[in-house]
Design an enzyme around this catalytic site. Structure first.
Site, PDB file in Angstrom:
ATOM      1  N   SER A 133      -0.459  45.894   6.929  1.00 25.04           N
ATOM      2  CA  SER A 133      -1.244  45.531   8.102  1.00 25.04           C
ATOM      3  C   SER A 133      -2.054  44.286   7.766  1.00 25.04           C
ATOM      4  O   SER A 133      -2.360  44.037   6.589  1.00 25.04           O
ATOM      5  CB  SER A 133      -2.198  46.669   8.470  1.00 25.04           C
ATOM      6  OG  SER A 133      -3.133  46.275   9.458  1.00 25.04           O
ATOM      7  N   TYR A 146      -9.700  52.269   6.773  1.00 22.75           N
ATOM      8  CA  TYR A 146      -8.327  51.786   6.977  1.00 22.75           C
ATOM      9  C   TYR A 146      -8.084  50.484   6.216  1.00 22.75           C
ATOM     10  O   TYR A 146      -7.047  50.324   5.569  1.00 22.75           O
ATOM     11  CB  TYR A 146      -8.083  51.592   8.474  1.00 22.75           C
ATOM     12  CG  TYR A 146      -6.665  51.188   8.806  1.00 22.75           C
ATOM     13  CD1 TYR A 146      -5.588  51.985   8.462  1.00 22.75           C
ATOM     14  CD2 TYR A 146      -6.401  49.996   9.489  1.00 22.75           C
ATOM     15  CE1 TYR A 146      -4.285  51.623   8.777  1.00 22.75           C
ATOM     16  CE2 TYR A 146      -5.117  49.621   9.815  1.00 22.75           C
ATOM     17  CZ  TYR A 146      -4.055  50.438   9.458  1.00 22.75           C
ATOM     18  OH  TYR A 146      -2.769  50.069   9.777  1.00 22.75           O
TER      19      TYR A 146
END
Length: 248
Positions: A133, A146
């Protein structure tokens, strides 16, 4: 002629399911692996060269069973299982949420890669792909758990590439920005559909799961001597995690 076996984790929905379909279309025999076997069976029923195998990447026993099922010659491993949970600040975060994110996004990649590496190295060699990501390369408020997990996954990828240098295994990270899938934001926001919809509100053409799957398929179908280390892909509307053009 088959391109060989491609294993895709987290294949029951979103990017994982799209990647399984794309790799099957490219001629791979795809092992679609995830916890939700009912969805995997639907995926496999729709395309003849996709096989469903149950997998929980947080379980060493489940990962060992996957390795036994796929055999000793694997062309591609796509470590896609992962996800986000919560948007609390570091000050207010629940350590249990962080632990779950690390267990899937980092340790899950470690477990599956370790289990399949011997099979990936056989013959002409294989390819390890990690769905990372932009959160693994940048940070933003409310994303501490995250972003920490995805930074960990990115570090794992870079280290693995160094350690496998000289051996016939390519290593790639595909790092998407804003992708509109049916579950990512909904899970992160603990089932709040209205809040999940607001993540994408006003954004013209966020990425789709198929966009990311197309990037993965491109990377793994390059000639064997070509290794795409890192591909960062964002929608045109997104300049950074905190900078998104929204038409309201």
């Amino acid at each position: 002629m088959s391109r060989g076996i491609a294993v895709v984790t987290g294949a029951s929905s979103g990017i994982g399911a799209a990647t399984a379909r794309h790799l099957a279309a490219e001629g791979f025999d795809v092992v679609a692996a995830a916890r939700r076997t009912d969805r995997l069976e639907e995926l496999a029923a729709a395309q003849p060269n996709i096989r469903a195998v149950p997998l929980d990447v947080t379980s060493a026993e489940s990962v060992a069973e996957l390795a036994e099922q796929v055999g000793d010659d694997v062309a591609v491993l796509v470590n896609n299982a992962g996800g986000a949970l919560g948007v609390e600040t570091v000050e207010d975060a629940d350590p249990a949420d962080w632990q779950r994110m690390f267990d899937t996004n980092v340790l899950g990649v470690l477990r599956v890669t370790q289990a399949l590496l011997p099979a990936l190295e056989r013959g002409t060699g294989g390819h390890v792909v990690v769905t990372g990501s932009i959160a693994g390369h940048l940070v933003y408020e409310g994303g501490g758990g995250y972003t920490a997990a995805k930074h960990g996954a990115a570090a794992l990828v870079e280290t693995l590439r160094l350690e496998l240098n000289g051996r016939p295994v390519r290593v790639t990270e595909i790092a998407p920005g804003m992708v509109h899938t049916e579950e990512f934001s909904l899970v992160r926001l603990r089932g709040d559909q209205q809040a999940a919809d607001q993540v994408y509100e006003g954004v013209e053409h966020p990425l789709t799961a198929d966009d990311v799957a197309d990037c993965i398929a491109f990377a793994v179908t390059r000639p064997a001597h070509v290794d795409i280390d890192l591909m960062i892909v964002k929608p045109l509307a997104q300049a950074a995690p905190h900078k998104v053009d929204r038409h309201r």
